[in-house]
Write an enzyme that holds these catalytic residues in place. Structure first.
Site, mmCIF file in Angstrom:
data_model
loop_
_atom_site.group_PDB
_atom_site.id
_atom_site.type_symbol
_atom_site.label_atom_id
_atom_site.label_comp_id
_atom_site.label_asym_id
_atom_site.label_seq_id
_atom_site.Cartn_x
_atom_site.Cartn_y
_atom_site.Cartn_z
ATOM 1 N N ARG A 55 1.836 3.282 4.064
ATOM 2 C CA ARG A 55 1.834 4.589 3.402
ATOM 3 C C ARG A 55 1.910 5.681 4.453
ATOM 4 O O ARG A 55 1.074 5.768 5.343
ATOM 5 C CB ARG A 55 0.578 4.774 2.542
ATOM 6 N N SER A 69 -14.532 15.091 -4.830
ATOM 7 C CA SER A 69 -15.353 14.019 -5.384
ATOM 8 C C SER A 69 -16.340 13.501 -4.348
ATOM 9 O O SER A 69 -17.506 13.219 -4.653
ATOM 10 C CB SER A 69 -14.455 12.884 -5.878
ATOM 11 N N GLY A 74 -20.263 11.401 -2.552
ATOM 12 C CA GLY A 74 -20.158 10.612 -1.340
ATOM 13 C C GLY A 74 -19.007 9.621 -1.416
ATOM 14 O O GLY A 74 -18.285 9.555 -2.410
ATOM 15 N N GLN A 77 -16.797 3.734 -2.176
ATOM 16 C CA GLN A 77 -16.358 2.420 -1.706
ATOM 17 C C GLN A 77 -16.156 2.453 -0.198
ATOM 18 O O GLN A 77 -15.435 3.302 0.327
ATOM 19 C CB GLN A 77 -15.063 2.014 -2.394
ATOM 20 N N GLU A 97 -7.649 4.461 4.349
ATOM 21 C CA GLU A 97 -7.295 5.653 5.131
ATOM 22 C C GLU A 97 -7.414 6.936 4.313
ATOM 23 O O GLU A 97 -7.811 7.983 4.828
ATOM 24 C CB GLU A 97 -5.880 5.530 5.708
ATOM 25 N N ARG A 99 -9.577 7.585 2.000
ATOM 26 C CA ARG A 99 -10.997 7.953 1.963
ATOM 27 C C ARG A 99 -11.442 8.556 3.291
ATOM 28 O O ARG A 99 -12.220 9.508 3.322
ATOM 29 C CB ARG A 99 -11.839 6.703 1.644
ATOM 30 N N GLU A 130 -3.294 -3.331 -0.619
ATOM 31 C CA GLU A 130 -4.209 -2.287 -1.097
ATOM 32 C C GLU A 130 -3.422 -1.111 -1.665
ATOM 33 O O GLU A 130 -3.737 -0.572 -2.716
ATOM 34 C CB GLU A 130 -5.123 -1.803 0.037
ATOM 35 N N ASN A 131 -2.383 -0.715 -0.948
ATOM 36 C CA ASN A 131 -1.592 0.424 -1.408
ATOM 37 C C ASN A 131 -0.820 0.109 -2.675
ATOM 38 O O ASN A 131 -0.767 0.910 -3.606
ATOM 39 C CB ASN A 131 -0.623 0.864 -0.304
ATOM 40 N N ARG A 134 -3.428 -0.106 -5.565
ATOM 41 C CA ARG A 134 -4.315 1.012 -5.861
ATOM 42 C C ARG A 134 -3.657 2.370 -5.830
ATOM 43 O O ARG A 134 -4.099 3.279 -6.490
ATOM 44 C CB ARG A 134 -5.482 1.011 -4.865
#
Length: 303
Positions: A55, A69, A74, A77, A97, A99, A130-131, A134
């Site tokens: 990404r 958020s 906090g 995850q 990344e 986050r 993951e990308n 999610r």
């Protein structure tokens, strides 16, 4: 850097094992079950992004929303990270990344992490999965990720399809998109073209010109395919096929035509919120009537 001696050994432990770390029980954690086992806090300045992260685009609005958020709740995850080297106290991001970037916007000094030992192959596998699962990579990013797995680590399309739960044709069609010129790939990254549009342009002699025409006129995939089958016709001279209007648009045209006594056409740009309203008058008297109606109509719609 992490151990590289097994980089070409295939997909290693398998994604089910690798992704067990990434797919941590987020639901129970969000429900307030406390810190996840193995989780610890690491200063943000000791963490660096993965340079092979597929990404490349992190939209500012998405990061701002996530940062808001994080300020309130906090980082729910934890990030998955690995040691940058055995002699260093810095770490490389394996997953999370977005986050990490948003946490910095939220002015956090530390973020929750889980430290794992991964090879370069496993890091790239996890980053891609993951990308895809999610954050929905755009087609170019996803194709580039598959290309990296094949070029750098010797994986085949068949092996990737089996392990990643994708069809071989899906992976092959995406990777073919990388054959297109950079300007067309930019349209894909920006969402101005879909994979279907781009596939229709791959075998044409002038993909850039056709892509510009498709974007400018908001052509559908089917219209793009028809356009691509006429490679000897210059794009400027191509007669665009009329887009079939839906029943609501036709009804609106009928109401306006009846109320004004003039033919009205509503041409909505496909996939967007803009378009054209065309009113045809037969003589100057009708034009005068139309001008009178428009100038007497309040801009705010009040009576």
């Amino acid at each position: 850097m992490a151990n590289k001696k097994h980089e070409r050994r295939g997909l290693g432990r398998g994604l089910s094992a690798l992704m067990s770390d990434v797919a941590i029980d987020t639901a129970s954690h969000q429900a307030g079950s406390g810190r996840i086992r193995g989780e610890q806090l690491i200063p943000v300045e000791k963490i660096t992004p993965n340079p092979d992260q597929p990404r490349r685009d992190f939209p500012k609005q998405d990061l701002d929303d996530l940062a808001a958020s994080i300020r309130e709740k906090g980082v729910i995850q934890p990030l998955i990270i690995r040691k940058y080297s055995t002699s260093s106290d810095t770490y490389e991001i394996v997953a999370g990344e977005r986050r990490w970037r948003a946490a910095q916007l939220a002015q956090l000094h530390e973020v929750p992490v889980i430290i794992r030992e991964y090879t370069n192959t496993e890091v790239l596998e996890i980053a891609i999965i993951e990308n895809i699962q999610r954050a929905d990579l755009n087609p170019v990013e996803e194709a580039s990720g598959y290309q990296q797995l094949m070029d750098r680590f010797g994986h085949t399309q068949e092996k990737l399809a089996t392990t990643l739960g994708k069809s071989r044709s899906h992976i092959a069609n995406l990777m073919r998109l990388l054959q297109l010129p950079e300007e067309v790939l930019v349209f894909l990254r920006d969402g101005k073209l879909t994979s279907g549009h781009a596939r229709a342009l791959i075998t044409t002699e002038n993909p850039v010109e056709l892509a510009r025409l498709v974007v400018k006129n908001g052509l559908s995939v089917r219209e793009t395919e028809r356009l691509a089958k006429a490679p000897k016709v210059k794009p400027a001279k191509v007669k665009l096929l009329p887009v079939e209007k839906d029943a609501d648009t036709k009804a609106l045209e009928g109401d306006l035509t009846a109320n004004l006594g003039m033919k009205v056409s509503v041409n909505h740009t496909s996939g967007k919120e803009n378009g054209k309203l065309i009113i045809n008058y037969k003589n100057l008297d009708q034009l005068d009537d139309l001008c009178r109606i428009l100038t007497a109509m309040p801009l705010d719609g009040s009576k």
